[in-house]
Each structure stands twice: as C-alpha cells, then as structure tokens.
Design an enzyme around this catalytic site. Structure first.
Site, PDB file in Angstrom:
ATOM      1  N   HIS A 132       0.805  -1.217   0.000  1.00 53.32           N
ATOM      2  CA  HIS A 132       0.000   0.000   0.000  1.00 53.32           C
ATOM      3  C   HIS A 132       0.843   1.275   0.000  1.00 53.32           C
ATOM      4  O   HIS A 132       1.582   1.546   0.954  1.00 53.32           O
ATOM      5  CB  HIS A 132      -0.919  -0.039   1.234  1.00 53.32           C
ATOM      6  CG  HIS A 132      -1.866   1.101   1.342  1.00 53.32           C
ATOM      7  ND1 HIS A 132      -1.510   2.336   1.834  1.00 53.32           N
ATOM      8  CD2 HIS A 132      -3.174   1.194   1.004  1.00 53.32           C
ATOM      9  CE1 HIS A 132      -2.560   3.136   1.817  1.00 53.32           C
ATOM     10  NE2 HIS A 132      -3.585   2.475   1.313  1.00 53.32           N
ATOM     11  N   ASP A 133       0.750   2.055  -1.089  1.00 49.75           N
ATOM     12  CA  ASP A 133       1.281   3.424  -1.162  1.00 49.75           C
ATOM     13  C   ASP A 133       2.761   3.568  -0.788  1.00 49.75           C
ATOM     14  O   ASP A 133       3.148   4.570  -0.166  1.00 49.75           O
ATOM     15  CB  ASP A 133       0.452   4.358  -0.280  1.00 49.75           C
ATOM     16  CG  ASP A 133      -0.930   4.628  -0.857  1.00 49.75           C
ATOM     17  OD1 ASP A 133      -1.286   4.032  -1.878  1.00 49.75           O
ATOM     18  OD2 ASP A 133      -1.655   5.445  -0.267  1.00 49.75           O
ATOM     19  N   LYS A 136      -4.686   4.744  -7.086  1.00 49.62           N
ATOM     20  CA  LYS A 136      -5.456   4.882  -5.856  1.00 49.62           C
ATOM     21  C   LYS A 136      -5.943   6.317  -5.692  1.00 49.62           C
ATOM     22  O   LYS A 136      -5.182   7.275  -5.858  1.00 49.62           O
ATOM     23  CB  LYS A 136      -4.589   4.474  -4.664  1.00 49.62           C
ATOM     24  CG  LYS A 136      -5.314   4.452  -3.323  1.00 49.62           C
ATOM     25  CD  LYS A 136      -4.522   3.624  -2.325  1.00 49.62           C
ATOM     26  CE  LYS A 136      -5.125   3.692  -0.946  1.00 49.62           C
ATOM     27  NZ  LYS A 136      -4.800   4.973  -0.283  1.00 49.62           N
TER      28      LYS A 136
END
Length: 301
Positions: free
Chosen positions: A36-37, A123
């Site tokens: 994630h990110d 995202k």
C-alpha cells in the site's frame, strides 16, 4: 496540510501486538498481498536508515518474496500526481494538493518496486477498494483474503482493512510491515484492526502460516496423485519416454535393454518422488521392469 516530518520510533515487536479476536490463517490459495502506497512521496517523511522505515522495507521485501514464490498475487496501490480538483475532492481540505506529477515523488521506492507480473492500481481514496478494480481482481482469481502492508497504518492501511472486512474478506494486518506518523498512531491502527476487522500479525508468523499451509496442501495433492497411479499408467509413462506403444512393452521386460537410459530413468524417479513415492534412481535401476517398479510404487500408497 502537507505530511509532517515523522520522528523515528521503534517498530512494534510481537510483545506489543494486540490480542486478536479471530483466528484466521493466511492461505496461499486464497490470499492477495497488498503493498500500500510505498511511494517516494510518502516515505520522504521518514528518516532514512532509522526505525521504523528500515524494518518496514525489510519485512515488505520478505513478504513479497514469499508471496511471489508461492504464486500469491501481488497488488500495489499508487496515487497519481497532479490530481484534478474533482478527483482530489475532500482530500484537498485535509492534505493539500498531494503528489506532483514527477517520478521522483510518484514512483514506488526501488527496494520494493513492482515486477512485470505484479498489478499496480491507481489509488484515489483512503481505501484501496474505492474507485479501483481490486475487488474484481480478487473475485476473478477466487481470492477472499488480503494481506496488508505499507503506509500509513492508521489511514489507508486501516481503512482498506475495514473495507475488506465489510466485503467479507479475511484481512491480515501485518503490524511490523506497516508504518505510521508515530508509535501512538501505529498502536491505534493495529489495535483497531485486531478489535474490529482483521488479524494483527507479524511478518514472521504470517510467513510461517503461508509456508505451512502450502506444504500441507502440496502433500495432500501429492498423496492423491500417488493413489491415482496404476500399473497401466506406469507402463504408459514409460512408453511415452521410449516413444513406443504401451501395449508393446511387457511388464517383466528389462527396460534398460529396451533402451531406457539413466537420464530418463532419473526423470521417472523424480516424477514419482514428487507424488510422494519413496523411489530413487538406484532402486529403479536395481529392478528395471514395470512389475518391479509397480511393486515399489504400490507399497508407498
């Protein structure tokens, strides 16, 4: 409104983890790994070479390597640069304009960069499910578990865990493979996850679970394959190596005299060993007939 500089803090240890309310086990056939990110923009807030960033990167590397080895899909989220106002929406009020459209900011850091076979999703919101195809990807591949790592623990990682739970996905929140603004935020995130929507777990324990279930599943498959083996099938496999018809090979005929060399005999031994049979090249060579080999194989059932 920009992300503040993050003071180094110690990555939580297993003794710091909250108690889980559920006992889900991560399964290689059911799971997806979400990284994630992990973009340069978000990691610039940390002090390079200090905790928790050092352990974060090391543990994500371990997770990715094992998931790739076991055939678990690896999915990344990455926010785009220079988002339009209508896309940025209320995030603008909390965080300002976000990333510039510059690879220096938008790229996933080199240490955990995606491979060609990995999936990278654009995202737009805290949850990795919002305005992405993550749910579709998981459903298409028959996956109902998600392993979450990355940054930031109490924002996108936690909201993704909550969203997954509300869509009936078993979630694994890897507490020493996420990082946050502070130790307090980190603790809050993993505590809420364990209390309300996920299993809070360490990298080491998750890797152990994946390996254990993978080995037990493969052992069961191998046992089933061994039980499905018959003497006619053994004759057929030998005939294929010799390039002949199975009906032309007698069960008591010396297969070495027939032309079966050591290389092909070793390939048979390896094939049957992978199905759980206790056979070696030496054992096959000691009695090179279909009947003798079938006695060896059938005794292992």
């Amino acid at each position: 409104m920009a992300i503040p500089a993050i003071t180094p803090y110690s990555m939580p240890m297993i003794s710091d983890f909250p108690q889980n309310r559920v006992s889900w086990k991560a399964n290689p056939k059911r799971a997806v790994l979400l990284i994630h990110d992990m973009q340069q923009y978000f990691l610039n807030a940390y002090t390079l070479g200090e905790s928790p960033i050092m352990q974060l990167i090391e543990n994500i590397q371990l997770l990715k390597a094992k998931c790739t080895e076991l055939g678990i899909p690896v999915v990344y989220t990455a926010q785009p640069g220079d988002q339009r106002p209508e896309d940025r929406a209320l995030l603008q009020d909390f965080w300002g304009p976000g990333l510039a459209d510059d690879p220096v900011q938008t790229k996933v850091i080199d240490e955990v960069a995606p491979n060609a076979s990995d999936i990278v999703l654009t995202k737009w919101r805290y949850s990795a499910f919002k305005r992405t195809k993550l749910m579709e990807i998981m459903q298409e591949q028959g996956r109902d578990q998600i392993i979450i790592c990355g940054v930031y623990a109490h924002i996108g990682c936690l909201l993704t865990a909550c969203d997954a739970f509300m869509q009936d996905m078993e979630t694994f929140f890897v507490c020493d493979a996420v990082a946050d603004f502070s130790a307090d935020y980190h603790k809050m995130a993993m505590t809420y996850a364990a209390d309300r929507c996920a299993v809070a777990i360490s990298t080491a324990l998750l890797l152990e679970q994946l390996k254990s279930i993978y080995l037990s599943t493969n052992k069961a498959v191998a046992k089933a394959n061994l039980h499905s083996l018959t003497q006619p099938l053994v004759r057929q496999q030998v005939a294929e190596l010799l390039g002949e018809s199975p009906s032309d090979i007698d069960d008591n005929e010396d297969l070495i005299d027939r032309g079966l060399d050591s290389i092909r005999m070793m390939s048979l031994a390896e094939r049957w060993r992978s199905n759980g049979a206790d056979v070696t090249f030496v054992k096959l060579a000691a009695g090179p007939t279909i009947s003798a080999w079938w006695n060896l194989l059938s005794s292992a059932k």
